[in-house]
Design a protein around this motif. Structure first.
Motif, short mmCIF file in Angstrom:
data_model
loop_
_atom_site.label_atom_id
_atom_site.label_comp_id
_atom_site.label_asym_id
_atom_site.label_seq_id
_atom_site.Cartn_x
_atom_site.Cartn_y
_atom_site.Cartn_z
N ILE A 174 14.32 28.44 58.82
CA ILE A 174 14.87 28.92 57.13
C ILE A 174 16.38 30.15 58.21
CG2 ILE A 174 14.58 31.34 56.16
CD1 ILE A 174 12.08 30.63 55.61
N GLU A 175 15.94 30.33 59.78
CA GLU A 175 17.35 30.74 60.16
C GLU A 175 18.61 29.77 60.34
OE1 GLU A 175 16.86 31.93 64.17
OE2 GLU A 175 14.76 33.67 63.37
N ASP A 176 18.02 28.04 60.84
CA ASP A 176 19.43 26.97 60.55
C ASP A 176 19.77 27.83 60.07
OD1 ASP A 176 16.64 24.97 62.07
OD2 ASP A 176 18.25 27.08 63.26
N VAL A 177 19.04 27.26 58.25
CA VAL A 177 19.66 27.28 56.95
C VAL A 177 21.13 28.50 56.88
CG1 VAL A 177 19.25 27.25 54.87
CG2 VAL A 177 18.10 25.82 55.86
N ILE A 178 20.04 30.01 56.97
CA ILE A 178 20.49 30.70 56.84
C ILE A 178 22.11 30.84 57.86
CG2 ILE A 178 21.43 33.31 57.70
CD1 ILE A 178 18.09 33.65 56.17
N ARG A 179 21.89 30.15 59.06
CA ARG A 179 23.57 29.81 60.36
C ARG A 179 23.57 28.96 58.93
NH1 ARG A 179 19.90 29.84 64.14
NH2 ARG A 179 20.22 31.85 64.40
N PHE A 180 23.61 28.09 59.33
CA PHE A 180 24.76 26.90 58.45
C PHE A 180 25.35 27.40 57.37
CE2 PHE A 180 25.47 22.84 57.28
CZ PHE A 180 25.87 22.70 55.65
N ALA A 181 24.25 28.09 55.99
CA ALA A 181 25.46 29.12 55.02
C ALA A 181 26.11 30.23 55.18
CB ALA A 181 24.26 29.56 54.44
N LYS A 182 25.91 30.73 56.27
CA LYS A 182 26.89 32.23 57.40
C LYS A 182 28.51 31.26 57.72
CE LYS A 182 27.84 35.64 60.09
NZ LYS A 182 28.99 35.51 59.44
N GLU A 183 28.21 30.13 58.48
CA GLU A 183 29.19 29.12 59.17
C GLU A 183 30.44 28.46 58.01
OE1 GLU A 183 26.32 27.56 62.83
OE2 GLU A 183 27.65 26.13 61.12
N GLU A 184 29.24 27.60 56.95
CA GLU A 184 29.78 27.23 55.80
C GLU A 184 30.47 27.62 54.55
OE1 GLU A 184 31.41 24.61 56.61
OE2 GLU A 184 29.66 23.85 58.29
N HIS A 185 30.52 29.28 54.47
CA HIS A 185 30.94 29.94 54.07
C HIS A 185 30.07 29.84 52.48
CE1 HIS A 185 32.88 33.21 51.93
NE2 HIS A 185 33.44 32.92 51.42
N LEU A 186 28.35 29.74 51.99
CA LEU A 186 27.94 28.58 51.18
C LEU A 186 26.91 30.21 50.62
CD1 LEU A 186 26.28 25.53 52.29
CD2 LEU A 186 28.76 25.84 51.47
N PHE A 187 27.17 30.10 49.03
CA PHE A 187 26.53 31.33 48.60
C PHE A 187 24.68 30.45 48.76
CE2 PHE A 187 25.62 34.28 45.93
CZ PHE A 187 24.26 34.13 44.64
N LEU A 188 23.91 30.73 49.37
CA LEU A 188 22.44 30.39 49.12
C LEU A 188 21.39 31.29 47.98
CD1 LEU A 188 20.46 31.58 53.36
CD2 LEU A 188 21.02 29.45 51.19
N MET A 189 20.83 29.98 47.36
CA MET A 189 20.28 30.35 45.90
C MET A 189 18.29 30.05 47.09
SD MET A 189 22.28 28.69 42.67
CE MET A 189 21.00 29.21 41.83
N ALA A 190 18.03 31.19 46.86
CA ALA A 190 16.72 30.69 47.22
C ALA A 190 15.58 30.51 46.31
CB ALA A 190 16.15 31.51 48.49
N ASP A 191 14.51 30.06 45.80
CA ASP A 191 13.99 29.35 44.96
C ASP A 191 12.62 29.84 45.49
OD1 ASP A 191 13.75 27.17 41.87
OD2 ASP A 191 12.35 28.93 43.21
N GLU A 192 11.59 30.82 45.56
CA GLU A 192 10.54 31.31 45.62
C GLU A 192 9.61 31.66 45.02
OE1 GLU A 192 12.28 34.71 48.01
OE2 GLU A 192 12.63 33.61 49.52
#
Lengths: 505, 476
Positions: free
Chosen positions: A250-268
């Motif tokens: 999850i941390e890796d995904v968040i880091r990736f989203a930040k780097e690539e300026h992506l909006f995260l949609m977390a279906d939980e």
């Protein structure tokens, strides 16, 4: 020849035709309720009409509907909802005081004290406040602002709304949305409807469907050439795969989203459905905030939850919410404007959500029975998941990854080359061909893996492990266990299928 | 680059509801009242929605008892509930997967509910056949309308898709059209003739679309919203012929079909009128007709359940429509209520006497309200109300003095919004401004719900009269 001409209906005169209708709608497919389910419904009709088949009932393992499979609803929830529907029952001493107190509070927040009045489009305010409190408790105290909570008609409604908000641009600037393969087909349907660009990132089947950032990078870089990637969707716990992401992931995904300026949609939506040893649900928001202000004040995110899954299984109420994090205030104003078109989410679903986030507490009369029911349901779901995985792994030609969470298995099937050829000759996708045959011959309805997406050349199906709940019912009357039913019928089918297509010329 | 550029332009271009400023102020006033701030009223009466329960109308007992029994089946033991309530709940639970209202249903809705609805439609239309496969139940009629519009509107086409809509029109429909990237082509109803639809005006509207957009559909609201007209059979048939000739898809919003009270008025469904025209039109004109559990005497807006019946659509298109509806299902409780709505208690049923009493009371209050509203509004020289024949609203016209219009402009508000804001502040009554629905340039209106208890309506009219006199004097 057009369909109309085939049907003998004159082609001239139709205002709305397949040729002039919205082309995006033509691309919408939703495998969970698609052609195989339609055929299953037809077969059920034939059975009712007395048509003889090799089975007496269709086992519908295509959808994650716990109560359809016999799971009991939580008594406390139904008591409060009954009180809200017919407030005269508040005089009835059959109902516990904590149920009455919650019903009164909900009714006080409804227009005219009725669940039949429209609510504010963002949802009833005190319920949003309760949802925010729930999130804070769940995430160890990290603050949640009720203004960032939007109640919705199931999580699906909220997911589609966010996508509707974010998808823009033309041609090479058209919004690209990253989604896992395999994925829950609501996402692909919504993306088709919105004419967004779907960017597939593949989960790693050989590693229990894990997600790795290298694959995210690959998918993103390739996509950059033909669209503008802006959104990253992740389903955790996963559907159809059931994998529960590790904290590191999850941390890796968040880091990736930040780097690539992506909006995260977390279906939980399956956050309470975690079974495997060593697996734990980590909310994206919690991890985000624990990564420090560099991330928690910048990464834009929406997380989704609903009343349909977990231990509630109340799919029919269409209750759900999303929490938006770090959304630009002007964009949020647009979101608020957008949700107003729906008028409001169903009020009983909002009421139910309030109970889910505000369940009986240890000092309340209903606490003991509530906890007992909740524990029993979750234990049963865990058991069914384990059982399903075990059973499928006994069938030669079928391999099943450990089911870490959610409510499904997504086993891989090896199809003989001749079967694949036959399927193609009939214009069918091979796993659809397999599943259709299984339906016709054994009355078991699954959803083929092609409906969810899979690596080229691989075949899967999704089986709702919940179905084991219903098969328990049979085991008493028919004197064999669900294990046997599946292994005998399924295994027989699969074996025969395999043989047939190996030795047929 | 502004973040706002990075969102859907259709969403960005959606007009903010005019009501927004009124809602915000209402919440503030409610908070002030709670804190004990002194005002000339103790509570705000909100009749800006078509929401009878919010306005104080009581839910019908039978439907609520059935819902309660379906939710918590322990209620079936014991003698609190009548026999027919229990029987209905048992039957309806039997139609739900796993016998629970918590399960999903089939794509178009619970099959037995679809069957009940189709039978209701056949009874309503004097026997015109209705097939359950042509009906889709959805979370509200607007949801179904949005889905049908989605199929019709090709947002990438050039010229863009156009839909003819009435002025005045239900505001949510206007917004839905914009969000989908369609062009709204207005046709003006003739206020002085009781909001009549004139065929020349439809033609003019269609002509105005030339070179601007490609009109594919004609949206009708009958009975009207916000205007309280009921279309005559003759008018409906003229519209149908027009649609057939001009190759337009008919969208008939008939959610107020159970709210008809005008003495000369009768609700005739578009489907029935189409059938009565006969072949070839009856076999070819494509029609979508919308109804809901939110309006009528039941008024269960919060349950979010409505349906669309599709007539004469291409079977290949129907397959795609089915896919579209399959992605989000309708709440089960709402379908239970819908079933009760189309199959209410009958004479001889134990629950019938109470059901009759409750419905008669609501109808009587409504009739009374209609009479009083017309009386009071028309007694003012600068306020006029067309005869109210059906629907849930009054939409009277305000003849605002130039000074008031000027003051409104200075405040950056539409004149009728300005009036509504002042009405809210000074009299504690929340109406909605005509601007929300569209109106002829230079005219001003207000809309308010008339499905309220009679004494509430008296209070509303009392406050409105006092305010109106004062306001007009101030700006004379």
């Amino acid at each position: 020849m057009s369909q109309q001409a085939v049907n003998g209906v004159p082609c001239r005169g139709k205002v709305l035709t397949v040729e002039n209708m919205n082309p995006n709608v033509k691309r919408v497919e939703y495998a969970v309720r698609g052609p195989i389910v339609q055929r299953a419904v037809q077969i059920e009709k034939e059975l009712r009409e007395g048509v003889k088949k090799p089975f007496t009932e269709v086992i519908k393992a295509n959808i994650g509907d716990a109560q359809a499979m016999g799971q009991r609803p939580i008594t406390f929830f139904r008591q409060v909802l009954a009180l809200c529907s017919y407030p005269e029952l508040l005089e009835d001493n059959k109902f516990p005081e904590d149920a009455k107190q919650r019903a009164r509070r909900i009714l006080d927040a409804c227009g005219g004290h009725s669940i039949g009045a429209y609510s504010a489009s963002q949802g009833i305010e005190c319920i949003r406040q309760d949802v925010a409190c729930y999130i804070e408790r769940r995430d160890g105290g990290i603050p949640s602002n009720p203004d960032n909570i939007y109640l919705s008609t199931g999580a699906s409604d909220a997911i589609v709304t966010i996508l509707k908000l974010l998808v823009c641009g033309e041609g090479r600037d058209r919004t690209g949305v990253m989604i896992s393969i395999p994925q829950y087909p609501l996402y692909s349907a919504a993306l088709a409807d919105l004419a967004a660009v779907q960017i597939n990132y593949y989960l790693d089947e050989d590693n229990c469907w894990s997600l790795n950032v290298a694959e995210l990078k690959r998918a993103l870089n390739e996509a950059k050439q033909h669209c503008k990637p802006r959104v990253l969707c992740i389903i955790n716990p996963g559907n159809p795969t059931g994998q529960v992401q590790s904290r590191q992931c999850i941390e890796d995904v968040i880091r990736f989203a930040k780097e690539e300026h992506l909006f995260l949609m977390a279906d939980e939506v399956y956050q309470d459905n975690v079974y495997a040893e060593g697996c734990k649900f980590h909310s994206f928001k919690k991890v985000l905030f624990e990564m420090g202000p560099e991330y928690s004040s910048t990464v834009e995110m929406a997380s989704f939850h609903s009343t349909s899954k977990c231990y509630m299984g109340e799919c029919g109420f269409r209750g759900g919410y999303m929490e938006v994090i770090n959304m630009d205030p002007e964009v949020k104003a647009q979101l608020t404007k957008l949700v107003s078109v729906r008028l409001c989410p169903p009020v009983p679903g909002q009421a139910l959500l309030d109970l889910v986030v505000n369940p009986p507490q240890p000092d309340e009369p209903s606490y003991t029975s509530f906890m007992k029911e909740r524990t029993a349901v979750l234990a049963a779901l865990a058991e069914k998941a384990r059982l399903t995985e075990e059973i499928f792994n006994t069938v030669p030609g079928i391999t099943c990854n450990p089911v870490q969470g959610a409510m499904y298995t997504f086993p891989r099937i090896t199809l003989p080359p001749k079967a694949i050829d036959k399927a193609k000759a009939e214009g069918k996708v091979p796993d659809m061909f397999y599943c259709m045959k299984l339906l016709e011959e054994e009355g078991i309805c699954l959803v083929p893996g092609s409906g969810f997406g899979q690596k080229d050349g691989t075949f899967h199906f999704r089986f709702a492990s919940l179905v084991m709940l219903i098969l328990q019912k049979y085991s008493h009357s028919l004197n064999f266990s669900p294990f046997c039913l599946i292994t005998t019928n399924f295994s027989a089918f699969h074996g025969f299928f395999f043989l047939f297509f190996c030795f047929t010329s | 680059m502004s973040v706002l550029q990075e969102i859907s332009s259709d969403v960005r271009n959606m007009k903010q509801m005019e009501n927004f400023v009124l809602f915000r102020r209402t919440n503030e006033i409610k908070e002030e009242l709670r804190r004990g701030v002194r005002k000339s009223y103790r509570e705000v009466i909100d009749v800006s929605w078509g929401d009878p329960h919010r306005a104080g109308v009581k839910p019908l007992s039978f439907v609520r008892q059935v819902l309660a029994a379906c939710l918590y089946s322990e209620l079936m033991d014991g003698d609190k509930l009548m026999v027919d309530v229990k029987q209905r709940a048992q039957r309806l639970l039997g139609t739900c997967a796993g016998g629970s209202v918590g399960s999903y249903c089939a794509t178009a809705g619970i099959p037995q509910t679809l069957q009940s609805v189709s039978q209701y439609i056949m009874r309503r239309d004097g026997g015109v056949p209705c097939h359950p496969e042509n009906i889709y139940i959805s979370p509200g009629s607007q949801w179904a309308l949005t889905n049908i519009l989605k199929v019709l509107v090709n947002s990438e086409a050039s010229p863009r898709t156009g839909v003819l809509i009435p002025v005045p029109c239900h505001s949510t429909t206007i917004i839905s059209l914009t969000t989908l990237g369609a062009v709204a082509v207005p046709y003006y109803l003739r206020e002085e003739r009781g909001w009549a639809l004139e065929m020349e005006e439809l033609q003019r509207a269609l002509d105005s679309a030339k070179g601007v957009c490609n009109p594919v559909a004609l949206y009708m609201i009958n009975p009207g919203n916000p205007a309280g007209y009921v279309q005559s059979r003759k008018s409906i048939q003229e519209v149908i012929r027009f649609a057939a000739e001009k190759k337009l898809f008919l969208l008939a919003d008939e959610v107020f079909q159970d709210c008809v009270y005008g003495k000369e008025s009768e609700f005739v469904s578009y489907k029935r009128a189409l059938a009565e025209i006969g072949a070839p039109l009856s076999d070819s004109v494509e029609l979508a007709s919308f109804h809901t559990a939110s309006k009528g005497l039941m008024g269960e807006c919060g349950l979010r359940t409505g349906y669309v019946e599709l007539v004469n659509l291409d079977p290949a298109v129907m397959k795609h429509i089915n896919n579209l509806f399959s992605t989000n299902s309708c709440p089960i409780l709402g379908q239970i209520a819908l079933d009760v709505m189309v199959n209410p208690p009958q004479p001889g049923d134990p629950s019938y006497p109470l059901y009759l009493k409750e419905t008669q009371h609501i109808r009587a209050s409504l009739a009374q309200n209609v009479r009083r509203v017309e009386e009071v509004i028309n007694s003012f020289p600068d306020f006029s109300c067309q005869p109210l024949e059906g629907g849930a609203f009054a939409f009277p016209r305000l003849f605002l003095p130039p000074k008031a219009i000027e003051r409104a402009k200075e405040a950056g508000l539409q004149p009728d919004t300005f009036y509504c804001l002042r009405l809210l502040e000074e009299a504690g009554v929340l109406f909605s401004p005509g601007t929300e629905y569209g109106q002829k340039e230079g005219t001003y209106h207000i809309r308010f719900c008339i499905m309220t208890p009679s004494d509430t309506m008296e209070e509303i009219l009392r406050r409105l009269s006092a305010f109106h006199e004062q306001f007009m004097k101030e700006f004379s």
